[in-house]
Design a protein around this motif. Structure first.
Motif, PDB file in Angstrom:
ATOM      1  N   VAL A  45       0.869  -1.176   0.000  1.00 57.43           N
ATOM      2  CA  VAL A  45       0.000   0.000   0.000  1.00 57.43           C
ATOM      3  C   VAL A  45       0.906   1.227   0.000  1.00 57.43           C
ATOM      4  CG1 VAL A  45      -1.718   1.340   1.257  1.00 57.43           C
ATOM      5  CG2 VAL A  45      -1.878  -1.156   1.202  1.00 57.43           C
ATOM      6  N   TYR A  46       0.681   2.112  -0.932  1.00 59.14           N
ATOM      7  CA  TYR A  46       1.476   3.326  -1.045  1.00 59.14           C
ATOM      8  C   TYR A  46       0.658   4.505  -0.507  1.00 59.14           C
ATOM      9  CZ  TYR A  46       5.047   0.943  -3.725  1.00 59.14           C
ATOM     10  OH  TYR A  46       6.073   0.100  -4.111  1.00 59.14           O
ATOM     11  N   LEU A  47       1.287   5.270   0.382  1.00 56.37           N
ATOM     12  CA  LEU A  47       0.603   6.381   1.034  1.00 56.37           C
ATOM     13  C   LEU A  47       1.384   7.667   0.813  1.00 56.37           C
ATOM     14  CD1 LEU A  47       0.875   3.867   3.470  1.00 56.37           C
ATOM     15  CD2 LEU A  47      -1.212   5.088   4.049  1.00 56.37           C
ATOM     16  N   CYS A  48       0.651   8.751   0.641  1.00 55.24           N
ATOM     17  CA  CYS A  48       1.326  10.043   0.582  1.00 55.24           C
ATOM     18  C   CYS A  48       1.116  10.770   1.902  1.00 55.24           C
ATOM     19  CB  CYS A  48       0.867  10.883  -0.589  1.00 55.24           C
ATOM     20  SG  CYS A  48      -0.817  11.500  -0.515  1.00 55.24           S
ATOM     21  N   SER A  49       2.074  11.600   2.202  1.00 50.51           N
ATOM     22  CA  SER A  49       2.068  12.335   3.464  1.00 50.51           C
ATOM     23  C   SER A  49       2.575  13.742   3.227  1.00 50.51           C
ATOM     24  CB  SER A  49       2.965  11.626   4.483  1.00 50.51           C
ATOM     25  OG  SER A  49       3.070  12.368   5.670  1.00 50.51           O
ATOM     26  N   GLY A  50       2.046  14.684   4.015  1.00 51.60           N
ATOM     27  CA  GLY A  50       2.494  16.062   3.911  1.00 51.60           C
ATOM     28  C   GLY A  50       2.603  16.696   5.278  1.00 51.60           C
ATOM     29  N   GLY A  51       3.686  17.433   5.481  1.00 44.85           N
ATOM     30  CA  GLY A  51       3.889  18.143   6.740  1.00 44.85           C
ATOM     31  C   GLY A  51       3.442  19.584   6.609  1.00 44.85           C
ATOM     32  N   LEU A  52       2.520  20.002   7.467  1.00 43.70           N
ATOM     33  CA  LEU A  52       1.962  21.350   7.411  1.00 43.70           C
ATOM     34  C   LEU A  52       1.933  21.893   8.830  1.00 43.70           C
ATOM     35  CD1 LEU A  52       0.695  23.367   5.409  1.00 43.70           C
ATOM     36  CD2 LEU A  52      -1.523  22.382   5.968  1.00 43.70           C
ATOM     37  N   GLY A  53       2.759  22.902   9.082  1.00 50.21           N
ATOM     38  CA  GLY A  53       2.899  23.364  10.466  1.00 50.21           C
ATOM     39  C   GLY A  53       3.479  22.249  11.307  1.00 50.21           C
ATOM     40  N   SER A  54       2.834  21.957  12.410  1.00 53.27           N
ATOM     41  CA  SER A  54       3.302  20.899  13.305  1.00 53.27           C
ATOM     42  C   SER A  54       2.579  19.574  13.067  1.00 53.27           C
ATOM     43  CB  SER A  54       3.099  21.327  14.754  1.00 53.27           C
ATOM     44  OG  SER A  54       1.733  21.546  15.009  1.00 53.27           O
ATOM     45  N   LEU A  55       1.770  19.542  12.036  1.00 56.37           N
ATOM     46  CA  LEU A  55       0.952  18.353  11.793  1.00 56.37           C
ATOM     47  C   LEU A  55       1.420  17.600  10.546  1.00 56.37           C
ATOM     48  CD1 LEU A  55      -2.611  19.822  12.477  1.00 56.37           C
ATOM     49  CD2 LEU A  55      -1.153  18.531  14.042  1.00 56.37           C
ATOM     50  N   ALA A  56       1.184  16.312  10.566  1.00 59.20           N
ATOM     51  CA  ALA A  56       1.429  15.455   9.409  1.00 59.20           C
ATOM     52  C   ALA A  56       0.096  14.920   8.930  1.00 59.20           C
ATOM     53  CB  ALA A  56       2.363  14.310   9.771  1.00 59.20           C
ATOM     54  N   TYR A  57      -0.130  15.072   7.641  1.00 61.35           N
ATOM     55  CA  TYR A  57      -1.373  14.603   7.040  1.00 61.35           C
ATOM     56  C   TYR A  57      -1.069  13.399   6.144  1.00 61.35           C
ATOM     57  CZ  TYR A  57      -3.342  19.000   8.649  1.00 61.35           C
ATOM     58  OH  TYR A  57      -3.774  20.037   9.438  1.00 61.35           O
ATOM     59  N   TRP A  58      -2.032  12.469   6.126  1.00 59.17           N
ATOM     60  CA  TRP A  58      -1.862  11.241   5.367  1.00 59.17           C
ATOM     61  C   TRP A  58      -3.069  10.991   4.477  1.00 59.17           C
ATOM     62  CZ3 TRP A  58       2.493   8.131   5.675  1.00 59.17           C
ATOM     63  CH2 TRP A  58       3.406   8.441   6.684  1.00 59.17           C
ATOM     64  N   GLY A  59      -2.785  10.393   3.347  1.00 66.25           N
ATOM     65  CA  GLY A  59      -3.863   9.903   2.506  1.00 66.25           C
ATOM     66  C   GLY A  59      -4.295   8.525   2.967  1.00 66.25           C
ATOM     67  N   GLN A  60      -5.278   7.975   2.259  1.00 64.16           N
ATOM     68  CA  GLN A  60      -5.830   6.675   2.644  1.00 64.16           C
ATOM     69  C   GLN A  60      -5.047   5.515   2.059  1.00 64.16           C
ATOM     70  OE1 GLN A  60      -6.922   8.447   0.143  1.00 64.16           O
ATOM     71  NE2 GLN A  60      -7.096   6.956  -1.508  1.00 64.16           N
ATOM     72  N   GLY A  61      -4.188   5.807   1.082  1.00 60.27           N
ATOM     73  CA  GLY A  61      -3.358   4.769   0.487  1.00 60.27           C
ATOM     74  C   GLY A  61      -3.945   4.213  -0.795  1.00 60.27           C
ATOM     75  N   THR A  62      -3.060   3.703  -1.633  1.00 61.46           N
ATOM     76  CA  THR A  62      -3.470   3.035  -2.865  1.00 61.46           C
ATOM     77  C   THR A  62      -2.634   1.766  -3.018  1.00 61.46           C
ATOM     78  OG1 THR A  62      -3.831   3.341  -5.260  1.00 61.46           O
ATOM     79  CG2 THR A  62      -1.860   4.366  -4.345  1.00 61.46           C
ATOM     80  N   GLN A  63      -3.299   0.681  -3.366  1.00 59.09           N
ATOM     81  CA  GLN A  63      -2.629  -0.622  -3.440  1.00 59.09           C
ATOM     82  C   GLN A  63      -1.892  -0.762  -4.765  1.00 59.09           C
ATOM     83  OE1 GLN A  63      -2.535  -3.321  -1.127  1.00 59.09           O
ATOM     84  NE2 GLN A  63      -1.050  -4.174  -2.591  1.00 59.09           N
TER      85      GLN A  63
END
Length: 115
Positions: free
Chosen positions: A92-110
């Motif tokens: 499962v491949y997931l994207c992530s982004g750092g914004l301020g002090s938070l990390a955001y994640w997608g739901q993933g794609t197989q």
């Protein structure tokens, strides 16, 4: 609410290619860095590639020479071009982004690599 949505996964034969997309709900350059991770079934999550707001890129060992990370400012989308895929790339491949002090994640794609 910041959202990341991956797409582009699927089934591919060994030696094939796929391009994954990660669409963001905000200006992609707001993220101090964005990254692709992958998690094979039953294994730990690992970094595939990362790109900073300034454009610095680094790749995990598994991706070097085969994968390429990029982004499109107009589309607020990050990409992962994957070439010469092998069965061990199945995850499962997931994207992530750092914004301020938070990390955001997608739901993933197989991504499944199999003959």
């Amino acid at each position: 609410q910041v959202q990341l949505v991956e797409s582009g996964g699927g089934l591919v034969q060994p030696g094939g290619s796929l391009r994954l997309s990660c669409a963001t709900s905000t200006n992609i350059f707001n993220f101090k860095s964005m990254a692709w991770y992958r998690q094979p079934l039953g294994k730990q999550r690992e970094l595939v590639a990362r790109i900073t707001a300034g454009g610095n890129i680094n790749y995990g060992d598994s991706a070097k020479g085969r994968f390429s990370i990029s982004r499109d400012r107009a589309k607020n989308t990050m990409y992962l071009q994957m070439n010469n895929l092998q069965p061990e790339d199945t995850a499962v491949y997931l994207c992530s982004g750092g914004l301020g002090s938070l990390a955001y994640w997608g739901q993933g794609t197989q991504v499944t690599v199999s003959s």
